[in-house]
Design a protein around this motif. Structure first.
Motif, PDB file in Angstrom:
ATOM      1  N   LYS A 113      -2.468 -15.069 -43.349  1.00 29.79           N
ATOM      2  CA  LYS A 113      -1.626 -16.287 -42.583  1.00 29.79           C
ATOM      3  C   LYS A 113      -2.032 -15.930 -41.193  1.00 29.79           C
ATOM      4  N   LEU A 115      -0.089 -16.875 -37.420  1.00 31.03           N
ATOM      5  CA  LEU A 115       1.021 -17.374 -36.664  1.00 31.03           C
ATOM      6  C   LEU A 115       0.892 -18.634 -35.838  1.00 31.03           C
ATOM      7  N   LYS A 117       2.593 -21.752 -33.095  1.00 34.44           N
ATOM      8  CA  LYS A 117       3.857 -22.099 -32.225  1.00 34.44           C
ATOM      9  C   LYS A 117       4.260 -23.713 -32.354  1.00 34.44           C
ATOM     10  N   THR A 263       8.391 -21.105 -34.197  1.00 33.70           N
ATOM     11  CA  THR A 263       7.189 -20.422 -34.602  1.00 33.70           C
ATOM     12  C   THR A 263       7.345 -20.662 -36.356  1.00 33.70           C
ATOM     13  N   PHE A 265       4.337 -19.870 -40.027  1.00 33.46           N
ATOM     14  CA  PHE A 265       3.264 -19.358 -40.510  1.00 33.46           C
ATOM     15  C   PHE A 265       2.509 -20.123 -41.334  1.00 33.46           C
TER      16      PHE A 265
END
Length: 272
Positions: A113, A115, A117, A263, A265
């Protein structure tokens, strides 16, 4: 000589009499003026005294009103603080309940995955779609699930070089295979549909499925679009069974505040 003396005496008597008359007249005039002055001044004095008393009463009432207002402001502030504390306790209780239910969900999301924003929301539907700062250069592809911990947020719908457009689960275009947490009979297999970013509903629930307010809705994994056992929301209302209805329906509250996402994922996989 004697006649002159009498004349002078008569003249002086006349003068004294005249002065006496003038003096008496002056006295009467002064009394008249005094009386008239009293008649004129008394109403003014009386009115002034009443006005003074009214002003005094007004000032006292104003002082009392200010005191009451200060007490009201103080009580209002205390009430607001109590409401804020009550709201915080309710939020903590909800989070605690969600945490307990999350521990029951054994969702295997051990996938690669990335991350991302949240950098924007569409103006036409602020709760239906979000924009993230990851795109094709980050191996993001259309159809990849977007999650937060073990909670499903949505799916990538469009991909650009450095950003992507994500359709959230409360979007009107959502149609996600779901089931009720804890149901082992598979009678609660259903589909979650959104309502233009405002509501979510579980549809096509079997009439024999046992669904209650407070139950949690999770992904079923059918169709291979999403991993199974991802948390979606909490049942807030179940539509009563009606003979003419083939299925039950339930209203669902998200377990995520979509308006406050920072945020997320992206699971780098499109089939599960």
């Amino acid at each position: 000589m004697q006649e002159s003396y009498k004349a002078i005496k008569s003249f002086l008597s006349f003068i004294l009499l005249s002065l006496g008359i003038i003096f008496i007249d002056i006295l009467f005039s002064l009394n008249f003026i005094k009386e008239k002055s009293i008649q004129f001044i008394y109403p003014i004095t009386y009115a002034s005294q009443n006005l003074s008393n009214e002003i005094k009463d007004f000032v006292e009432q104003l002082t009392e009103t200010k005191k009451i207002y200060k007490e009201y402001v103080s009580l209002s502030e205390q009430n607001s603080q109590l409401k804020a504390q009550e709201s915080l306790l309710q939020d903590l209780e909800t989070e605690n309940k969600l945490l307990k239910e999350s521990l029951k969900v054994k969702s295997d999301i051990d996938y690669d995955k990335v991350l991302a924003k949240v950098i924007g929301r569409e103006e036409s539907n602020t709760l239906g779609y979000i924009i993230i700062n990851k795109g094709s250069k980050d191996d993001v592809k259309v159809g990849m699930p977007v999650v937060l911990d073990n909670r499903l947020l949505g799916k990538v719908e469009e991909v650009f070089t450095s950003y992507s457009r994500v359709r959230l689960i409360n979007s009107s275009n959502s149609n996600i295979p779901t089931k009720i947490l804890g149901d082992l009979s598979n009678k609660s297999l259903s589909f979650l549909v959104g309502g233009y970013g405002l509501t979510m509903n579980v549809t096509k629930l079997d009439q024999d499925a046992v669904v209650e307010k407070g139950d949690f809705v999770i992904t079923s994994g059918q169709g291979g679009t999403f991993p199974q056992n991802l948390l979606i929301g909490e049942v807030t209302e179940v539509v009563s069974k009606v003979e003419t209805m083939l299925y039950q329906e339930a209203k669902v509250k998200p377990v995520v505040d979509f308006s406050n996402l920072q945020t997320v994922f992206v699971l780098l996989k499109t089939e599960f």
